[in-house]
Motif scaffolding. Structure first.
Motif, PDB file in Angstrom:
ATOM      1  N   VAL A 249       0.847  -1.182   0.000  1.00 30.16           N
ATOM      2  CA  VAL A 249       0.000   0.000   0.000  1.00 30.16           C
ATOM      3  C   VAL A 249       0.889   1.242   0.000  1.00 30.16           C
ATOM      4  O   VAL A 249       1.859   1.317   0.770  1.00 30.16           O
ATOM      5  CB  VAL A 249      -0.922   0.024   1.245  1.00 30.16           C
ATOM      6  CG1 VAL A 249      -1.721   1.323   1.298  1.00 30.16           C
ATOM      7  CG2 VAL A 249      -1.842  -1.185   1.249  1.00 30.16           C
ATOM      8  N   ARG A 250       0.577   2.169  -0.880  1.00 27.22           N
ATOM      9  CA  ARG A 250       1.229   3.475  -0.839  1.00 27.22           C
ATOM     10  C   ARG A 250       0.149   4.492  -0.490  1.00 27.22           C
ATOM     11  O   ARG A 250      -0.720   4.806  -1.310  1.00 27.22           O
ATOM     12  CB  ARG A 250       1.890   3.832  -2.164  1.00 27.22           C
ATOM     13  CG  ARG A 250       2.576   5.207  -2.149  1.00 27.22           C
ATOM     14  CD  ARG A 250       3.230   5.529  -3.481  1.00 27.22           C
ATOM     15  NE  ARG A 250       3.633   6.925  -3.557  1.00 27.22           N
ATOM     16  CZ  ARG A 250       4.799   7.400  -3.106  1.00 27.22           C
ATOM     17  NH1 ARG A 250       5.679   6.554  -2.561  1.00 27.22           N
ATOM     18  NH2 ARG A 250       5.097   8.677  -3.210  1.00 27.22           N
ATOM     19  N   GLU A 251       0.211   5.002   0.741  1.00 24.79           N
ATOM     20  CA  GLU A 251      -0.794   5.936   1.202  1.00 24.79           C
ATOM     21  C   GLU A 251      -0.507   7.330   0.669  1.00 24.79           C
ATOM     22  O   GLU A 251       0.656   7.705   0.454  1.00 24.79           O
ATOM     23  CB  GLU A 251      -0.846   5.930   2.723  1.00 24.79           C
ATOM     24  CG  GLU A 251      -1.298   4.575   3.286  1.00 24.79           C
ATOM     25  CD  GLU A 251      -1.183   4.488   4.797  1.00 24.79           C
ATOM     26  OE1 GLU A 251      -0.458   5.327   5.354  1.00 24.79           O
ATOM     27  OE2 GLU A 251      -1.809   3.590   5.383  1.00 24.79           O
ATOM     28  N   PRO A 252      -1.562   8.150   0.457  1.00 23.73           N
ATOM     29  CA  PRO A 252      -1.371   9.495  -0.129  1.00 23.73           C
ATOM     30  C   PRO A 252      -0.427  10.378   0.682  1.00 23.73           C
ATOM     31  O   PRO A 252       0.257  11.223   0.133  1.00 23.73           O
ATOM     32  CB  PRO A 252      -2.790  10.054  -0.131  1.00 23.73           C
ATOM     33  CG  PRO A 252      -3.681   8.868  -0.162  1.00 23.73           C
ATOM     34  CD  PRO A 252      -2.981   7.820   0.630  1.00 23.73           C
ATOM     35  N   GLY A 253      -0.340  10.169   1.975  1.00 26.76           N
ATOM     36  CA  GLY A 253       0.500  11.036   2.804  1.00 26.76           C
ATOM     37  C   GLY A 253       1.970  10.704   2.752  1.00 26.76           C
ATOM     38  O   GLY A 253       2.806  11.439   3.308  1.00 26.76           O
ATOM     39  N   LEU A 254       2.332   9.595   2.089  1.00 24.82           N
ATOM     40  CA  LEU A 254       3.746   9.213   2.016  1.00 24.82           C
ATOM     41  C   LEU A 254       4.484  10.156   1.060  1.00 24.82           C
ATOM     42  O   LEU A 254       4.089  10.334  -0.084  1.00 24.82           O
ATOM     43  CB  LEU A 254       3.876   7.773   1.526  1.00 24.82           C
ATOM     44  CG  LEU A 254       5.312   7.235   1.425  1.00 24.82           C
ATOM     45  CD1 LEU A 254       5.977   7.183   2.792  1.00 24.82           C
ATOM     46  CD2 LEU A 254       5.315   5.866   0.768  1.00 24.82           C
TER      47      LEU A 254
END
Length: 829
Positions: A508-513
């Motif tokens: 998972v690549r979260e938007p906040g990364l």
């Protein structure tokens, strides 16, 4: 004499009144002796009274007249008393007539079973009594059919005893049948229907129906299983029969062993296996009435294509000495296979015949297995040219175990795409992508797809959805290699239809990364090695050498990577194979810092997905060409294996039984076939249980402790057919995938087949208490001798009332007239 008496009293004799013993009875006197005494005493008292009154009489009466009047008055009084007591002449005589023999036939479901006749002598006698041809026929004949044969034999005439008994045949199950049965229509008369048996209630109802009849006894054909929970007890019924003097003669139809049968219900295993690849077949065996009995289970093989094969064509592969379980509980026995040639083989698991079983024809199950060379078909799609692309493509083309088609998205229309199975366009539907037949043309399809940083802009319409279906429906493998151009965009656009395949990835690549350019440049200022996880050390993709020490040295010598694609974390259930070794490349996961994931894998439905978050494995060529080639060979094998094996799930779903009763505990198990398919990150499986229109029950399956199995338990609350669905994860992408399924049935308690043996002790006690005799089926010919009641004495009573006879009335009138004359002459009136 009797004619003179009839004439004197003035009555006409009725037909049948001749012979016998005559007596005078006082119809209004329940106690004849007391009545006679009172009559005599009353008459004496009245005589004394009349004597006293006439003695006081003076006048013209002479002594003779006085005594004559006294006598007439006493006579009149006696006649009145006699008429009030209504005397009658009663004729009683004894006559013989047939007794009534009641026959009860059990037509419950258990009477539809066949028994194993283990005792040879008992079997021989049963064959003789029933008129069958052989013991083999006996074992195949149901209990109700054996009963019908007895009731169609000379036994019926013997029971009638030349007309001395009348037979009345009735059926029963949970209740007594309404009408008497006719032996002329046995097919309908003895049709099975009852799901329970109430022996005691049926006997009591029958005795009540024939109350007042002269009964010779009750003959009972049954297996003795009193299966209705609320049924009257046999002990109470026997006591009632004993108190009324009616003997019960049970004929036990069945054997103490009951139905004995072993069965190979199915042979489980992969439909497709590889040459020189270890695999397994599992034979599922169930048995009834053979608890703890030894047996031999044989695995045989037959080359497909042999016409009309005989037993000699089957070749034994292996055999096992097993112990059978009870109550039809399935047991699984595994056989190891190592096929050495490409061929189609039919395997047969067969039980050697078990002594006394009723149906040896169900002792085998077969399965066809297609043995193929382990050549994996791969579609390699690259978004653009890059050293990683070139070297991977060449490695796959060199690999003799792989047939590869490649597609470069940035190539011109006339570009010849490399590969040993070159293509001129990408597949446009699932048949072309995963294999099948379309418009009469066979498409082999692919087992694994390798994506190097692709862009959906250059794909055919709907190709993203095809990728998802390839994995989740057909069990295909997907390898995604991150690149610097498009991967981050695809993560950002993963909710769009064109990038929906990104939901399959195990990370998972979260938007906040966010990583600044400076951070990324510092991370690739020098090569960083992979930080192999414990799961990675055990995973086949990093198995460069069989020796663990040598393998570790090779991994330590691998050149590091420069660029990588930062992701937030691995998905639940995913297995992380490698992380970034740079101390600054960490992310916060649940409040703790973890190194970023570089390689991970996960099952999605029946398919497998691998994430490789860097694009520099080509640098491993410096450690040896075989190191780089071997890594990608194992990656392809890991991804495409399940698709090669027919798109099946890597685990089998089963329950501890196939049939349950409401309230039973169900043990649900998912067992992996190949230990190499059990990912370390797979901590649980997810299941749904559904029956009818009910909402599905969500369950979590946890490791069972053997390293291969996941298990859960639940209660089967209601009857019905249940469907189990199992996924290797609980994410939306997992739930959208094709589940592994299993079905089982929950039925109301079947008391008839739960313990379908002959209840000889209960039937023997029933007979003993009532005064009868218990016989087993092979002793049925002894029944006529045990019946002692034939013709019965019947007392016929004929009565004629004489209180109103003309003679008595004439005497009464004559006495009154005589008294009047005497009184007239004596001038008393």
């Amino acid at each position: 004499m009797m004619d003179a008496l009839y004439w004197l009293v003035g009555i006409e004799p009725e037909e049948g009144a001749e012979g016998g013993t005559w007596s005078l009875q006082w119809l209004n006197a329940p106690r004849a002796g007391d009545t006679a005494f009172l009559i005599i005493l009353g008459c004496l008292a009245m005589a004394v009274l009349f004597w006293w009154l006439y003695r006081k009489e003076t006048g013209q009466l002479t002594g003779k007249a006085r005594y004559l009047l006294l006598s007439l008055r006493i006579l009149l009084t006696a006649i009145v008393v006699i008429m009030l007591l209504k005397p009658a002449l009663v004729l009683s005589r004894i006559e013989e007539r047939p007794s009534e023999l009641l026959v009860l036939v059990d037509t419950s479901q258990s009477m539809g079973l066949s028994d194993a006749w283990v005792d040879p002598q008992q079997a021989s006698d049963a064959v003789r009594v029933t008129g069958l041809d052989s013991a083999a026929d006996l074992a195949k004949t149901t209990r109700i059919e054996l009963t019908q044969k007895l009731l169609s034999s000379e036994l019926i005439e013997q029971l009638k005893k030349n007309g001395e008994r009348n037979l009345h045949i009735h059926r029963f199950d949970e209740r007594l049948g309404g009408s008497e049965l006719s032996l002329a229509d046995q097919e309908n008369a003895f049709k099975l229907g009852g799901r329970s048996t109430a022996i005691g209630e049926a006997i009591q109802q029958l005795l009540q129906a024939y109350q007042g009849k002269d009964l010779a006894g009750v003959v009972l054909f049954t297996d003795g299983q009193n299966t209705t929970p609320s049924a009257a007890s046999l002990r109470a019924t026997a006591q009632i029969a004993s108190d009324t003097g009616i003997a019960i003669f049970p004929i036990g139809v069945g054997t103490p062993q009951g139905p004995r049968n072993a069965q190979v219900t199915k042979l489980e295993g992969s439909d497709v296996v590889f040459v020189n690849d270890q695999s397994k077949l599992t034979a599922v065996v169930s048995a009834r009435g053979l608890e703890d009995e030894p047996a031999t289970l044989v695995l045989e093989r037959l080359i497909a294509g042999i016409e009309n094969p005989t037993d000699e064509d089957w070749q034994q592969v292996d055999s096992k000495d097993i112990v059978l379980a009870a109550d039809a509980t399935p047991r699984r026995f595994e056989f190891a296979l190592l096929p050495t040639e490409k061929e189609i083989i039919i395997y047969r698991a067969r039980l050697e015949e078990v002594e006394g079983e009723i149906d040896p024809d169900d002792n085998a199950a077969i399965k066809q297995v297609n043995v193929v060379y382990d050549k994996t078909r791969v579609l390699f799609i690259a978004g653009y040219t890059f050293p990683e692309v070139q070297f991977i493509r060449n490695a796959l083309i060199r690999d003799s175990t792989v047939e590869v088609s490649t597609w470069l998205q940035t190539a011109s229309k006339d570009f010849k795409h490399a590969g040993n199975d070159p293509i001129r366009r990408l597949p446009v539907d699932l048949v072309e992508l995963a294999g099948g037949t379309k418009n009469g043309q066979v498409f082999p399809g692919y087992d694994a797809i390798v994506l190097y940083d692709p862009t959906p802009a250059k794909w055919p319409a709907g190709f993203s959805d095809l990728l998802k279906r390839f994995v989740t429906e057909r069990g295909g493998g997907l390898v995604y290699i991150a690149g610097e151009r498009y991967t981050q965009q695809m993560f950002n656009r993963s909710t769009e239809p064109a990038a929906s395949y990104m939901s399959l990835l195990p990370v998972v690549r979260e938007p906040g990364l966010f990583r600044t350019a400076t951070q990324m440049e510092l991370s690739r200022a020098r090569p960083w090695k992979l930080q192999i996880t414990d799961a990675g050390w055990r995973d086949p993709v990093f198995a460069f050498d069989k020796d663990a020490t040598t393998n570790r040295k090779i991994l330590d010598q691998l050149p590091g990577m420069m660029w990588h694609m930062p992701v937030s974390r691995a998905k639940p259930g995913a297995t992380v194979l490698a992380r970034h070794a740079h101390p600054g490349m960490t992310v916060d996961v649940g409040g703790r810092q973890e190194q970023e994931v570089l390689m991970a894998t996960q099952l999605v439905g029946p398919g497998r997905v691998l994430w490789i978050g860097f694009d520099s494995t080509y640098r491993w060529r410096f450690a040896g060409e075989n190191v780089f080639d071997g890594f990608w060979q194992r990656v392809i094998d890991r991804a495409g294996l399940m698709k090669q094996l027919g798109g099946q799930h890597p685990y089998r779903v089963s329950t501890d039984k196939q049939r349950y009763e409401p309230g039973d505990e169900v043990v649900l198990t998912a067992k992996f076939i190949d230990p190499g398919q059990v990912d370390d990150g797979l901590l649980s499986l997810y299941a749904q249980i559904q029956t009818g229109q009910d909402d599905p029950i969500e369950l979590t399956m946890t490791p069972a402790g053997d390293g291969l199995s996941f298990e859960t338990r639940f209660e089967a609350e209601r009857a019905g057919d249940y469907l189990v669905r199992v996924w290797p994860g609980d994410t939306p992408a997992q739930r959208a995938a094709r589940p592994n399924t299993h079905g089982f049935t929950v039925a109301v308690p079947d008391f008839e087949t739960r313990n379908p043996t002959l209840a000889g002790d209960e039937l023997s006690n029933l007979a003993l208490t009532s005064g009868g005799t218990f016989f087993t089926l092979d002793q049925a010919d002894l029944l006529p001798e045990a019946l002692t009641v034939g013709l019965v004495d019947n007392e016929l009573i004929h009565s004629d009332e004489v209180w109103n006879a003309p003679l008595l009335i004439l005497i009464f009138l004559g006495a009154i007239l005589a008294e009047w004359i005497i009184r007239k002459r004596c001038r008393l009136v």
